[in-house]
Scaffold this motif. Sequence first.
Motif, PDB file in Angstrom:
ATOM      1  N   ASN A  80      29.935  37.120  41.669  1.00 39.32           N
ATOM      2  CA  ASN A  80      29.741  36.140  42.263  1.00 39.32           C
ATOM      3  C   ASN A  80      30.692  35.734  41.449  1.00 39.32           C
ATOM      4  O   ASN A  80      31.824  35.493  40.771  1.00 39.32           O
ATOM      5  CB  ASN A  80      28.190  35.741  41.868  1.00 39.32           C
ATOM      6  CG  ASN A  80      28.530  34.405  42.356  1.00 39.32           C
ATOM      7  OD1 ASN A  80      29.000  34.287  44.033  1.00 39.32           O
ATOM      8  ND2 ASN A  80      28.194  33.386  41.956  1.00 39.32           N
ATOM      9  N   ILE A  81      31.452  34.931  42.111  1.00 38.36           N
ATOM     10  CA  ILE A  81      32.866  33.948  42.159  1.00 38.36           C
ATOM     11  C   ILE A  81      32.100  32.692  42.621  1.00 38.36           C
ATOM     12  O   ILE A  81      32.232  32.217  44.210  1.00 38.36           O
ATOM     13  CB  ILE A  81      33.943  34.444  42.953  1.00 38.36           C
ATOM     14  CG1 ILE A  81      33.926  35.752  42.266  1.00 38.36           C
ATOM     15  CG2 ILE A  81      34.993  33.459  42.734  1.00 38.36           C
ATOM     16  CD1 ILE A  81      35.528  36.630  43.158  1.00 38.36           C
ATOM     17  N   VAL A 117      40.415  38.869  42.751  1.00 36.18           N
ATOM     18  CA  VAL A 117      39.122  38.998  42.379  1.00 36.18           C
ATOM     19  C   VAL A 117      38.769  38.862  43.411  1.00 36.18           C
ATOM     20  O   VAL A 117      38.350  38.178  44.024  1.00 36.18           O
ATOM     21  CB  VAL A 117      38.782  38.020  41.134  1.00 36.18           C
ATOM     22  CG1 VAL A 117      38.091  38.553  40.666  1.00 36.18           C
ATOM     23  CG2 VAL A 117      40.355  38.341  39.841  1.00 36.18           C
ATOM     24  N   LYS A 118      37.853  40.013  43.740  1.00 42.05           N
ATOM     25  CA  LYS A 118      36.553  40.416  44.848  1.00 42.05           C
ATOM     26  C   LYS A 118      35.725  41.109  43.497  1.00 42.05           C
ATOM     27  O   LYS A 118      34.954  41.810  43.242  1.00 42.05           O
ATOM     28  CB  LYS A 118      37.076  40.887  45.660  1.00 42.05           C
ATOM     29  CG  LYS A 118      38.527  40.893  46.075  1.00 42.05           C
ATOM     30  CD  LYS A 118      38.508  41.750  47.603  1.00 42.05           C
ATOM     31  CE  LYS A 118      38.872  43.369  47.452  1.00 42.05           C
ATOM     32  NZ  LYS A 118      40.079  43.478  46.251  1.00 42.05           N
ATOM     33  N   ILE A 119      34.469  40.178  44.507  1.00 43.08           N
ATOM     34  CA  ILE A 119      33.228  40.642  43.767  1.00 43.08           C
ATOM     35  C   ILE A 119      33.410  42.165  44.150  1.00 43.08           C
ATOM     36  O   ILE A 119      33.384  42.703  44.870  1.00 43.08           O
ATOM     37  CB  ILE A 119      31.800  40.185  44.917  1.00 43.08           C
ATOM     38  CG1 ILE A 119      31.743  39.038  44.410  1.00 43.08           C
ATOM     39  CG2 ILE A 119      30.579  41.399  44.709  1.00 43.08           C
ATOM     40  CD1 ILE A 119      30.854  37.685  45.640  1.00 43.08           C
ATOM     41  N   GLY A 120      32.442  43.118  43.044  1.00 43.37           N
ATOM     42  CA  GLY A 120      32.625  44.398  42.878  1.00 43.37           C
ATOM     43  C   GLY A 120      33.728  45.087  41.882  1.00 43.37           C
ATOM     44  O   GLY A 120      33.729  46.184  41.057  1.00 43.37           O
ATOM     45  N   ASP A 151      40.636  33.846  31.257  1.00 42.35           N
ATOM     46  CA  ASP A 151      41.962  33.994  32.139  1.00 42.35           C
ATOM     47  C   ASP A 151      41.281  35.771  32.476  1.00 42.35           C
ATOM     48  O   ASP A 151      40.769  36.502  30.801  1.00 42.35           O
ATOM     49  CB  ASP A 151      42.929  34.594  31.194  1.00 42.35           C
ATOM     50  CG  ASP A 151      44.004  34.134  31.786  1.00 42.35           C
ATOM     51  OD1 ASP A 151      44.242  34.478  32.920  1.00 42.35           O
ATOM     52  OD2 ASP A 151      45.910  34.357  31.919  1.00 42.35           O
ATOM     53  N   ILE A 152      42.043  36.415  32.783  1.00 48.04           N
ATOM     54  CA  ILE A 152      42.190  38.149  33.356  1.00 48.04           C
ATOM     55  C   ILE A 152      42.450  38.398  32.595  1.00 48.04           C
ATOM     56  O   ILE A 152      44.097  38.254  32.089  1.00 48.04           O
ATOM     57  CB  ILE A 152      42.184  38.064  34.272  1.00 48.04           C
ATOM     58  CG1 ILE A 152      40.592  37.375  35.769  1.00 48.04           C
ATOM     59  CG2 ILE A 152      41.728  39.546  35.012  1.00 48.04           C
ATOM     60  CD1 ILE A 152      41.245  37.586  37.351  1.00 48.04           C
TER      61      ILE A 152
END
Length: 155
Positions: A80-81, A117-120, A151-152
């Motif tokens: 989730n985002i 960034v995307k779900i999955g 942070d990523i």
Amino acid sequence: MTIKKKILLTVTTGIIIALGIVFYMFNAPARDVQATQTDFSYSASAIVNEYLTDAKVANDKYLDEEGVSKVLEIKGTVANISEDFKNQKVILLKNAKDNAGVSATFTKETNAHTTNVKIGDEITIKGVIRSGAAYDPDLEMYENVIIDKCDIVSK
């Protein structure tokens, strides 16, 4: 010099020193989590399971004596985002089979790093722990591990 003047001078000096310490502590720079070396690297499932198994042992491991979090890198699948009330991105790392996940809150400086960034997606985040996973029997639901100042690290 009279005793009253000596006492007044001592008290005034003490107050000035105390105010200086308070001013320094209040204006001390915030901890730069992203520039700090990582203490632990785990998958989201592993850290959640540690907290659900024994929260005290997990807190002893991830927090120092003063309650300051060690720096963690957590790898997981984006479930989730969302955004919090401060418009900071919040990404939930959680596998479909897990009861709880890791909720990673970004800062206004690192929000922009979440745009692709995307779900999955499988990502690794770096941050500090604020609370561990738990089960709330009154609500009959699991609470996520909460990581702040994120942070990523890799995608």
